[in-house]
Scaffold this motif. Structure first.
Motif, PDB file in Angstrom:
ATOM      1  N   TRP A  63      34.134  27.739 -40.670  1.00 52.90           N
ATOM      2  CA  TRP A  63      34.303  28.217 -42.242  1.00 52.90           C
ATOM      3  C   TRP A  63      33.882  29.412 -42.314  1.00 52.90           C
ATOM      4  CZ3 TRP A  63      31.677  23.424 -44.444  1.00 52.90           C
ATOM      5  CH2 TRP A  63      32.391  22.217 -44.627  1.00 52.90           C
ATOM      6  N   GLY A  64      33.910  30.428 -41.259  1.00 55.35           N
ATOM      7  CA  GLY A  64      33.973  31.919 -41.606  1.00 55.35           C
ATOM      8  C   GLY A  64      32.396  32.481 -41.386  1.00 55.35           C
ATOM      9  N   VAL A  65      31.425  31.644 -41.163  1.00 56.87           N
ATOM     10  CA  VAL A  65      30.112  32.100 -41.349  1.00 56.87           C
ATOM     11  C   VAL A  65      29.465  31.856 -39.911  1.00 56.87           C
ATOM     12  CG1 VAL A  65      27.762  31.781 -42.418  1.00 56.87           C
ATOM     13  CG2 VAL A  65      29.872  31.706 -43.686  1.00 56.87           C
ATOM     14  N   THR A  66      29.013  32.815 -39.320  1.00 56.90           N
ATOM     15  CA  THR A  66      28.155  32.436 -37.912  1.00 56.90           C
ATOM     16  C   THR A  66      26.695  33.160 -38.112  1.00 56.90           C
ATOM     17  OG1 THR A  66      30.106  32.890 -36.901  1.00 56.90           O
ATOM     18  CG2 THR A  66      27.926  33.167 -35.753  1.00 56.90           C
ATOM     19  N   ILE A  67      25.641  32.522 -37.921  1.00 56.24           N
ATOM     20  CA  ILE A  67      24.283  32.780 -38.396  1.00 56.24           C
ATOM     21  C   ILE A  67      23.923  33.698 -37.315  1.00 56.24           C
ATOM     22  CG2 ILE A  67      21.899  31.931 -38.442  1.00 56.24           C
ATOM     23  CD1 ILE A  67      23.211  29.334 -39.620  1.00 56.24           C
ATOM     24  N   LYS A  68      23.492  34.926 -37.450  1.00 54.04           N
ATOM     25  CA  LYS A  68      23.128  36.125 -36.515  1.00 54.04           C
ATOM     26  C   LYS A  68      21.480  36.099 -36.605  1.00 54.04           C
ATOM     27  CE  LYS A  68      27.045  38.874 -37.529  1.00 54.04           C
ATOM     28  NZ  LYS A  68      27.667  40.411 -38.026  1.00 54.04           N
ATOM     29  N   PRO A  69      20.892  36.261 -35.445  1.00 53.73           N
ATOM     30  CA  PRO A  69      19.563  36.390 -35.298  1.00 53.73           C
ATOM     31  C   PRO A  69      18.868  37.531 -36.463  1.00 53.73           C
ATOM     32  CG  PRO A  69      20.329  36.497 -33.157  1.00 53.73           C
ATOM     33  CD  PRO A  69      21.618  36.627 -34.226  1.00 53.73           C
ATOM     34  N   THR A  70      19.550  38.347 -36.635  1.00 48.86           N
ATOM     35  CA  THR A  70      19.135  39.419 -37.562  1.00 48.86           C
ATOM     36  C   THR A  70      18.900  39.085 -38.917  1.00 48.86           C
ATOM     37  OG1 THR A  70      21.255  40.369 -37.739  1.00 48.86           O
ATOM     38  CG2 THR A  70      19.950  41.431 -36.248  1.00 48.86           C
TER      39      THR A  70
ATOM     40  N   ILE B  13      16.670  30.237 -49.258  1.00 49.03           N
ATOM     41  CA  ILE B  13      17.996  30.588 -49.408  1.00 49.03           C
ATOM     42  C   ILE B  13      18.738  29.740 -48.253  1.00 49.03           C
ATOM     43  CG2 ILE B  13      17.987  32.314 -47.611  1.00 49.03           C
ATOM     44  CD1 ILE B  13      20.016  33.771 -49.721  1.00 49.03           C
ATOM     45  N   ASN B  14      19.677  29.111 -48.912  1.00 47.63           N
ATOM     46  CA  ASN B  14      20.590  28.215 -47.689  1.00 47.63           C
ATOM     47  C   ASN B  14      21.439  29.096 -46.737  1.00 47.63           C
ATOM     48  OD1 ASN B  14      20.477  25.080 -48.391  1.00 47.63           O
ATOM     49  ND2 ASN B  14      20.205  26.355 -50.319  1.00 47.63           N
ATOM     50  N   LEU B  15      21.320  28.880 -45.545  1.00 48.20           N
ATOM     51  CA  LEU B  15      22.336  29.373 -44.595  1.00 48.20           C
ATOM     52  C   LEU B  15      23.814  28.423 -44.428  1.00 48.20           C
ATOM     53  CD1 LEU B  15      20.036  30.791 -42.100  1.00 48.20           C
ATOM     54  CD2 LEU B  15      21.256  31.990 -43.744  1.00 48.20           C
ATOM     55  N   GLY B  16      24.287  28.235 -45.356  1.00 52.90           N
ATOM     56  CA  GLY B  16      25.512  27.348 -45.500  1.00 52.90           C
ATOM     57  C   GLY B  16      26.670  27.985 -45.100  1.00 52.90           C
ATOM     58  N   ASN B  17      27.666  27.004 -44.716  1.00 55.02           N
ATOM     59  CA  ASN B  17      29.180  27.371 -44.336  1.00 55.02           C
ATOM     60  C   ASN B  17      29.132  27.533 -43.150  1.00 55.02           C
ATOM     61  OD1 ASN B  17      29.874  26.472 -47.071  1.00 55.02           O
ATOM     62  ND2 ASN B  17      31.308  27.997 -47.012  1.00 55.02           N
ATOM     63  N   SER B  18      28.096  27.116 -42.257  1.00 51.11           N
ATOM     64  CA  SER B  18      27.962  27.640 -40.495  1.00 51.11           C
ATOM     65  C   SER B  18      28.126  26.383 -39.906  1.00 51.11           C
ATOM     66  CB  SER B  18      26.882  28.369 -40.229  1.00 51.11           C
ATOM     67  OG  SER B  18      26.863  28.828 -39.011  1.00 51.11           O
ATOM     68  N   LEU B  19      26.680  25.693 -39.715  1.00 50.60           N
ATOM     69  CA  LEU B  19      26.645  24.701 -38.745  1.00 50.60           C
ATOM     70  C   LEU B  19      27.061  23.363 -39.371  1.00 50.60           C
ATOM     71  CD1 LEU B  19      23.121  25.355 -36.982  1.00 50.60           C
ATOM     72  CD2 LEU B  19      25.536  25.903 -36.322  1.00 50.60           C
ATOM     73  N   GLU B  20      27.316  23.284 -40.727  1.00 50.54           N
ATOM     74  CA  GLU B  20      27.946  21.968 -41.165  1.00 50.54           C
ATOM     75  C   GLU B  20      29.125  22.227 -41.317  1.00 50.54           C
ATOM     76  OE1 GLU B  20      27.452  24.507 -45.076  1.00 50.54           O
ATOM     77  OE2 GLU B  20      26.941  24.627 -43.168  1.00 50.54           O
ATOM     78  N   SER B  21      29.913  22.877 -40.996  1.00 52.70           N
ATOM     79  CA  SER B  21      31.290  22.953 -40.989  1.00 52.70           C
ATOM     80  C   SER B  21      31.736  22.044 -39.592  1.00 52.70           C
ATOM     81  CB  SER B  21      32.007  24.334 -40.533  1.00 52.70           C
ATOM     82  OG  SER B  21      31.490  24.963 -39.248  1.00 52.70           O
ATOM     83  N   PRO B  22      32.980  21.736 -39.547  1.00 58.46           N
ATOM     84  CA  PRO B  22      33.609  20.674 -38.773  1.00 58.46           C
ATOM     85  C   PRO B  22      33.214  21.057 -37.185  1.00 58.46           C
ATOM     86  CG  PRO B  22      35.415  20.976 -40.315  1.00 58.46           C
ATOM     87  CD  PRO B  22      34.279  21.989 -40.537  1.00 58.46           C
ATOM     88  N   ALA B  23      33.309  22.548 -36.810  1.00 59.80           N
ATOM     89  CA  ALA B  23      32.757  23.126 -35.721  1.00 59.80           C
ATOM     90  C   ALA B  23      32.099  24.310 -36.023  1.00 59.80           C
ATOM     91  CB  ALA B  23      34.093  23.132 -34.766  1.00 59.80           C
ATOM     92  N   PRO B  24      31.281  24.850 -35.458  1.00 60.57           N
ATOM     93  CA  PRO B  24      30.376  26.149 -35.801  1.00 60.57           C
ATOM     94  C   PRO B  24      31.276  27.378 -36.029  1.00 60.57           C
ATOM     95  CG  PRO B  24      29.065  25.067 -34.266  1.00 60.57           C
ATOM     96  CD  PRO B  24      30.481  24.135 -34.395  1.00 60.57           C
ATOM     97  N   GLY B  25      31.186  27.832 -37.192  1.00 58.81           N
ATOM     98  CA  GLY B  25      32.392  29.115 -37.302  1.00 58.81           C
ATOM     99  C   GLY B  25      33.677  28.971 -37.709  1.00 58.81           C
TER     100      GLY B  25
END
Length: 353
Positions: free
Chosen positions: A70-77, A56-68
């Protein structure tokens, strides 16, 4: 000649011989089209555990202009949740090009690289294969020559930085080459960059897609170096009017809203033909392939999304094609990050319980 023989016996003998010849011809023709019988056409590769992916792709987070942004923050859980659902891989798209110094040696920002490190380690610690993907490098698409030095500087840094990381970290050179980064230009850049990475990562898996947005058709023009640890990647969003209906980044997509996917024979055959093409290319070139992205936007109706996802997933697996769904949460989501809950029906379309 029949002067010295019985014409009836000659006729009978002729008929028997004809039947034998036709029978042999028939079985030979059948034998020749069987994939396992023709030594010139080998069946698709039987992938090992490092290439048979359900991810699965963890998209719309670290590839956004700046992290967050585009509304997605990758959580450890998230990594444990993904692993427990039955996935064995995550792809992490990262816009490294926005986080370097502006001039040579194009040093990656330490704070950003540390953030990426933490996310990679969380995935690896959860027992997942992690694909680090260089994503949204928009500048190289319009000026490949001008961005070549920076592109290779990024990979030189990443290769050195992760050279001692466990082998379940994979690299992906670049997401969806397009525009001026055509096949000829891309093939040269691939060869040189793979050689650079191999200086300190001699056996790490590297994913490489073709030009024209990692399309299946671009495989015909993709030239990979001789390297047993390369994996060819393609993206699959067919039919585009269904998978991208209402996507605000696609001009005219609002007129597609309401498009369904019913799974008619014609609809299925269109997908089968594309995956057969990819599978044949893999077999001919003896290079494993992965469907690095596929998915449908949440604007589409649920029933169509489930039918399409299940069919594409099953057809890929029939051909030993690993896959990664786009995406975990956001527009194509299979998981609601606000409710912290799976779309159970869509998840079951991907991984049947």
């Amino acid at each position: 000649m029949v002067e010295n023989g019985d014409p009836k016996k000659v006729k009978f003998t002729f008929m028997v011989a004809l039947i034998i010849i036709l029978s042999i011809s028939f079985f030979v023709s059948i034998w020749c089209i069987l994939p396992s019988s023709n030594p010139a056409i080998k069946p698709p590769l039987a992938f090992d555990r490092y290439t048979k992916l359900r991810g699965i792709n963890l998209g719309n987070s670290l590839e956004s202009p700046a992290p967050g942004d585009w509304g997605v923050t990758i959580k450890p859980t998230y990594f444990g949740i993904i692993r427990n659902a039955g996935f064995n891989c995550v792809r992490i798209p990262v816009r490294f090009s926005a986080h370097t110094s502006q001039t040579a040696p194009y040093t990656i920002e330490p704070k950003f690289l540390n953030m990426v490190d933490n996310i990679i380690n969380q995935g690896l610690d959860a027992g997942l294969i992690v694909i680090l993907d260089l994503h949204h490098y928009d500048e190289i698409m319009v000026d490949p020559a001008g961005q070549r030095e920076k592109f290779q500087a990024i990979w030189q840094q990443l290769a050195k930085h992760y050279q001692d990381t466990q082998p379940t970290l994979y690299f992906e050179l670049l997401n969806e080459p397009n525009q001026q980064l055509d096949s000829d230009t891309w093939n040269i850049l691939v060869k040189d960059t793979v050689q650079l990475i191999r200086e300190n990562n001699p056996e790490r898996k590297i994913l490489i897609g073709g030009a024209n947005f990692n399309s299946i058709e671009s495989f015909n023009r993709l030239q990979l170096p001789s390297d047993k640890n390369l994996i060819a990647a393609f993206h699959f969003y067919m039919p585009f009017e269904f998978t991208h209906q209402g996507a605000d980044w696609v001009r005219g997509s609002c007129s597609w809203i309401g498009t369904t996917w019913e799974g008619t024979p014609d609809e299925k055959q269109a997908i089968i033909d594309q995956l057969d093409f990819a599978s044949s290319w893999s077999a001919k070139n003896q290079i494993p392939i992965i469907m690095g992205e596929f998915g449908s936007i949440a604007t589409a109706d649920d029933a169509s999304r489930q039918r399409w996802t299940k069919f594409v997933t099953h057809e890929a697996e029939k051909r030993n094609i690993g896959w990664l769904y786009w995406e975990f949460c956001s527009e194509f989501m299979v998981y609601d990050c606000h409710l912290d809950a799976w779309d159970v029906n869509l998840l079951n379309a991907l991984i049947e319980k």
